[in-house]
Scaffold this motif. Structure first.
Motif, PDB file in Angstrom:
ATOM      1  N   ALA B 129       1.034  -1.177  -0.006  1.00  0.00           N
ATOM      2  CA  ALA B 129       0.077   0.009   0.098  1.00  0.00           C
ATOM      3  C   ALA B 129       0.788   1.228  -0.121  1.00  0.00           C
ATOM      4  O   ALA B 129       1.895   1.223   0.672  1.00  0.00           O
ATOM      5  CB  ALA B 129      -0.826   0.238   1.246  1.00  0.00           C
ATOM      6  N   ARG B 130       0.262   2.325  -0.473  1.00  0.00           N
ATOM      7  CA  ARG B 130       1.022   3.440  -0.590  1.00  0.00           C
ATOM      8  C   ARG B 130      -0.022   4.698   0.051  1.00  0.00           C
ATOM      9  O   ARG B 130      -1.072   4.704  -0.666  1.00  0.00           O
ATOM     10  CB  ARG B 130       1.286   4.100  -2.232  1.00  0.00           C
ATOM     11  N   ILE B 131       0.522   5.434   0.755  1.00  0.00           N
ATOM     12  CA  ILE B 131      -0.395   6.501   1.449  1.00  0.00           C
ATOM     13  C   ILE B 131      -0.317   7.575   0.625  1.00  0.00           C
ATOM     14  O   ILE B 131       0.821   8.345   0.660  1.00  0.00           O
ATOM     15  CB  ILE B 131      -0.260   6.691   3.059  1.00  0.00           C
ATOM     16  N   ASN B 132      -1.282   7.944  -0.178  1.00  0.00           N
ATOM     17  CA  ASN B 132      -1.239   9.186  -1.085  1.00  0.00           C
ATOM     18  C   ASN B 132      -1.471  10.350  -0.122  1.00  0.00           C
ATOM     19  O   ASN B 132      -0.807  11.442  -0.725  1.00  0.00           O
ATOM     20  CB  ASN B 132      -2.020   9.040  -2.376  1.00  0.00           C
ATOM     21  N   ARG B 133      -2.255  10.577   0.683  1.00  0.00           N
ATOM     22  CA  ARG B 133      -2.364  11.672   1.422  1.00  0.00           C
ATOM     23  C   ARG B 133      -2.865  11.321   2.927  1.00  0.00           C
ATOM     24  O   ARG B 133      -3.849  10.354   3.082  1.00  0.00           O
ATOM     25  CB  ARG B 133      -3.240  12.606   0.853  1.00  0.00           C
ATOM     26  N   SER B 134      -2.596  11.878   3.939  1.00  0.00           N
ATOM     27  CA  SER B 134      -2.888  11.359   5.186  1.00  0.00           C
ATOM     28  C   SER B 134      -3.098  12.809   6.228  1.00  0.00           C
ATOM     29  O   SER B 134      -1.772  13.339   6.529  1.00  0.00           O
ATOM     30  CB  SER B 134      -1.736  10.550   5.649  1.00  0.00           C
ATOM     31  N   GLY B 135      -4.212  13.358   6.223  1.00  0.00           N
ATOM     32  CA  GLY B 135      -4.462  14.410   6.928  1.00  0.00           C
ATOM     33  C   GLY B 135      -4.988  14.193   8.480  1.00  0.00           C
ATOM     34  O   GLY B 135      -4.567  13.098   8.904  1.00  0.00           O
ATOM     35  N   ARG B 136      -5.400  15.183   8.969  1.00  0.00           N
ATOM     36  CA  ARG B 136      -5.562  15.120  10.392  1.00  0.00           C
ATOM     37  C   ARG B 136      -7.042  14.082  10.657  1.00  0.00           C
ATOM     38  O   ARG B 136      -7.086  13.435  11.414  1.00  0.00           O
ATOM     39  CB  ARG B 136      -5.968  16.509  10.863  1.00  0.00           C
ATOM     40  N   VAL B 143      -3.490   0.840  -3.076  1.00  0.00           N
ATOM     41  CA  VAL B 143      -2.784  -0.602  -2.909  1.00  0.00           C
ATOM     42  C   VAL B 143      -2.830  -1.348  -4.001  1.00  0.00           C
ATOM     43  O   VAL B 143      -3.666  -1.433  -4.957  1.00  0.00           O
ATOM     44  CB  VAL B 143      -3.938  -1.202  -1.850  1.00  0.00           C
ATOM     45  N   GLU B 144      -1.838  -2.311  -4.168  1.00  0.00           N
ATOM     46  CA  GLU B 144      -1.679  -2.963  -5.253  1.00  0.00           C
ATOM     47  C   GLU B 144      -1.612  -4.477  -5.072  1.00  0.00           C
ATOM     48  O   GLU B 144      -1.005  -4.812  -3.941  1.00  0.00           O
ATOM     49  CB  GLU B 144      -0.371  -2.733  -6.222  1.00  0.00           C
ATOM     50  N   ALA B 145      -2.148  -5.501  -5.656  1.00  0.00           N
ATOM     51  CA  ALA B 145      -1.930  -6.970  -5.440  1.00  0.00           C
ATOM     52  C   ALA B 145      -1.291  -7.693  -6.660  1.00  0.00           C
ATOM     53  O   ALA B 145      -1.672  -7.326  -7.966  1.00  0.00           O
ATOM     54  CB  ALA B 145      -3.134  -7.457  -5.077  1.00  0.00           C
ATOM     55  N   TRP B 146      -0.325  -8.507  -6.351  1.00  0.00           N
ATOM     56  CA  TRP B 146       0.153  -9.199  -7.407  1.00  0.00           C
ATOM     57  C   TRP B 146       0.291 -10.749  -6.975  1.00  0.00           C
ATOM     58  O   TRP B 146       0.331 -11.047  -5.715  1.00  0.00           O
ATOM     59  CB  TRP B 146       1.580  -8.758  -7.999  1.00  0.00           C
ATOM     60  N   GLN B 147       0.801 -11.630  -8.112  1.00  0.00           N
ATOM     61  CA  GLN B 147       0.966 -12.997  -7.653  1.00  0.00           C
ATOM     62  C   GLN B 147       2.223 -13.405  -8.316  1.00  0.00           C
ATOM     63  O   GLN B 147       3.291 -13.342  -7.253  1.00  0.00           O
ATOM     64  CB  GLN B 147       0.034 -13.933  -8.051  1.00  0.00           C
ATOM     65  N   GLN B 156      -6.175  -3.680  -8.118  1.00  0.00           N
ATOM     66  CA  GLN B 156      -5.648  -2.469  -7.338  1.00  0.00           C
ATOM     67  C   GLN B 156      -6.890  -1.861  -6.696  1.00  0.00           C
ATOM     68  O   GLN B 156      -8.021  -2.178  -7.271  1.00  0.00           O
ATOM     69  CB  GLN B 156      -4.892  -1.338  -8.359  1.00  0.00           C
ATOM     70  N   ALA B 157      -6.630  -1.002  -5.788  1.00  0.00           N
ATOM     71  CA  ALA B 157      -7.739  -0.441  -5.155  1.00  0.00           C
ATOM     72  C   ALA B 157      -7.291   0.931  -4.519  1.00  0.00           C
ATOM     73  O   ALA B 157      -6.091   1.218  -4.215  1.00  0.00           O
ATOM     74  CB  ALA B 157      -8.133  -1.218  -3.937  1.00  0.00           C
ATOM     75  N   THR B 158      -8.333   1.862  -4.476  1.00  0.00           N
ATOM     76  CA  THR B 158      -7.989   3.030  -3.911  1.00  0.00           C
ATOM     77  C   THR B 158      -8.999   3.293  -2.623  1.00  0.00           C
ATOM     78  O   THR B 158     -10.252   3.002  -3.138  1.00  0.00           O
ATOM     79  CB  THR B 158      -8.199   4.213  -4.897  1.00  0.00           C
ATOM     80  N   GLY B 159      -8.955   3.634  -1.518  1.00  0.00           N
ATOM     81  CA  GLY B 159      -9.998   3.981  -0.505  1.00  0.00           C
ATOM     82  C   GLY B 159      -9.692   5.326   0.227  1.00  0.00           C
ATOM     83  O   GLY B 159      -8.322   5.885   0.384  1.00  0.00           O
ATOM     84  N   HIS B 160     -10.706   5.757   0.757  1.00  0.00           N
ATOM     85  CA  HIS B 160     -10.682   6.882   1.698  1.00  0.00           C
ATOM     86  C   HIS B 160     -10.760   6.347   2.920  1.00  0.00           C
ATOM     87  O   HIS B 160     -11.776   5.592   3.348  1.00  0.00           O
ATOM     88  CB  HIS B 160     -11.646   7.900   1.376  1.00  0.00           C
ATOM     89  N   PHE B 161     -10.135   6.933   4.019  1.00  0.00           N
ATOM     90  CA  PHE B 161     -10.316   6.453   5.510  1.00  0.00           C
ATOM     91  C   PHE B 161     -10.501   7.616   6.186  1.00  0.00           C
ATOM     92  O   PHE B 161     -10.011   8.659   6.210  1.00  0.00           O
ATOM     93  CB  PHE B 161      -9.129   5.442   5.772  1.00  0.00           C
TER      94      PHE B 161
END
Lengths: 146, 168
Positions: B129-136, B143-147, B156-161
């Motif tokens: 996973a790569r954190i593209n932005r992490s604010g307050r 995130v990428e998945a491979w075999q 691959q996936a992008t999510g907001h948290f």
């Protein structure tokens, strides 16, 4: 829906190993409209502080249900795969409650099926846990081939 | 005078202890057969193949929902780990102090979009996973998945948290 197809979908939840591992159940199958559910299970807890089930398990339920709605579309002629699925989480699923997902395959082209899914916990259908939209691969029946 | 660097074993005990503390607390990670390896602060996830991950028995292929779940788990662990890393490294916590740490409050998924690029074959899947932005308050993670081949991603996936409130 053809009886053979209907029987296949009815066994969907138990024939697919991952669905079986999550104890999924088929609650409703109509053309392009499916309801599936799974019980609360402590093995699926994603947040030990609250006992709430991991979003991933809900993804698996919503993806399965979405796939089943495509499969049961009257114009479908083959198995399909998920191209993409976006899930929005509205609230946590209350611990202890069975989780339901209801999917509608609301539009198909010759090659793509579009799906909407809603998930909720227990009898809280009016307060969804999550909603999803997805695109699945689709192979439309040839005209005249019934 | 410059501070003497910490012995490697002290560093490893602290970092591996903290990662284990985070991952071991979550039942779903165990259920799915997911584990994380660490190189410095970089994490690589592995979802060990098991028959119960199969979604299509005729191909056979791993259930798309299982792949999505693994991607989401990787994103959450990456976020929680980066918070935890900051704490343990600034405070130079000992192995014993890490055992005593309260369990971290996990970020909550707001939305998560998975692209399926290839069917998951019946073998292990890896993720980073790569954190593209992490604010307050909000964070955006990819995130990428491979075999078999790192260059050939299967999903691959992008999510907001929603990040846990810092003053809680």
């Amino acid at each position: 829906m053809e009886p053979a197809l209907k029987e296949m979908v009815e066994h969907f939840a138990t024939a697919l190993p991952h669905c079986k591992a999550l104890n999924m159940r088929m609650d409703l199958i109509k053309d392009a409209h499916v309801i599936m559910s799974m019980p609360y299970d402590e093995r699926l807890i994603g947040d030990p502080a609250t006992g709430v089930i991991h979003g991933g398990a809900i993804s698996a339920l919503m993806d399965s249900c979405g796939g089943a709605s495509v499969f049961t579309h009257p114009e479908n002629s083959s198995a399909s795969v998920t191209l993409d699925l976006r899930i929005d989480y509205m609230r946590s699923a209350k611990p202890g409650e069975r989780i339901f997902a209801e999917a509608h395959c609301f539009h198909v082209t010759r090659t793509v099926a579009f799906v909407r899914v809603v998930a909720w916990a227990g009898d809280q259908k009016d307060e969804p846990t999550a909603t999803a939209t997805g695109a699945f691969s689709f192979t439309r029946k040839k005209r005249g081939a019934e | 005078m410059r501070e003497k660097p910490e012995p490697i074993q002290v560093i490893k005990t602290r970092r591996d202890g903290a990662l284990l503390r985070l991952v071991d607390a979550i039942p779903y990670i165990k259920f799915m057969g997911i584990s994380f390896e660490r190189r410095g602060d970089e994490l690589t996830g592995t979802m060990a193949y098991s028959d119960m991950l199969i979604g299509n028995p005729t191909l056979p292929a791993i259930h798309g929902g299982a792949t999505a779940a693994f991607l989401e788990t990787t994103a959450i662990i990456e976020l929680a780990w980066s918070e935890l890393w900051g704490k343990i490294e600034t405070e130079k916590l000992s192995g014993a102090e890490i055992e005593e740490l309260p369990l971290p409050i996990l970020p909550k998924t707001i939305d998560f979009t998975t692209d399926y690029l290839a069917a998951g074959k019946p073998r292990d899947i890896y993720t980073r996973a790569r954190i593209n932005r992490s604010g307050r308050r909000y964070a955006s993670v990819h995130v990428e998945a491979w075999q078999d081949n790192r260059q050939k991603i299967i999903g691959q996936a992008t999510g907001h948290f929603l990040m846990p409130s810092k003053d809680a």
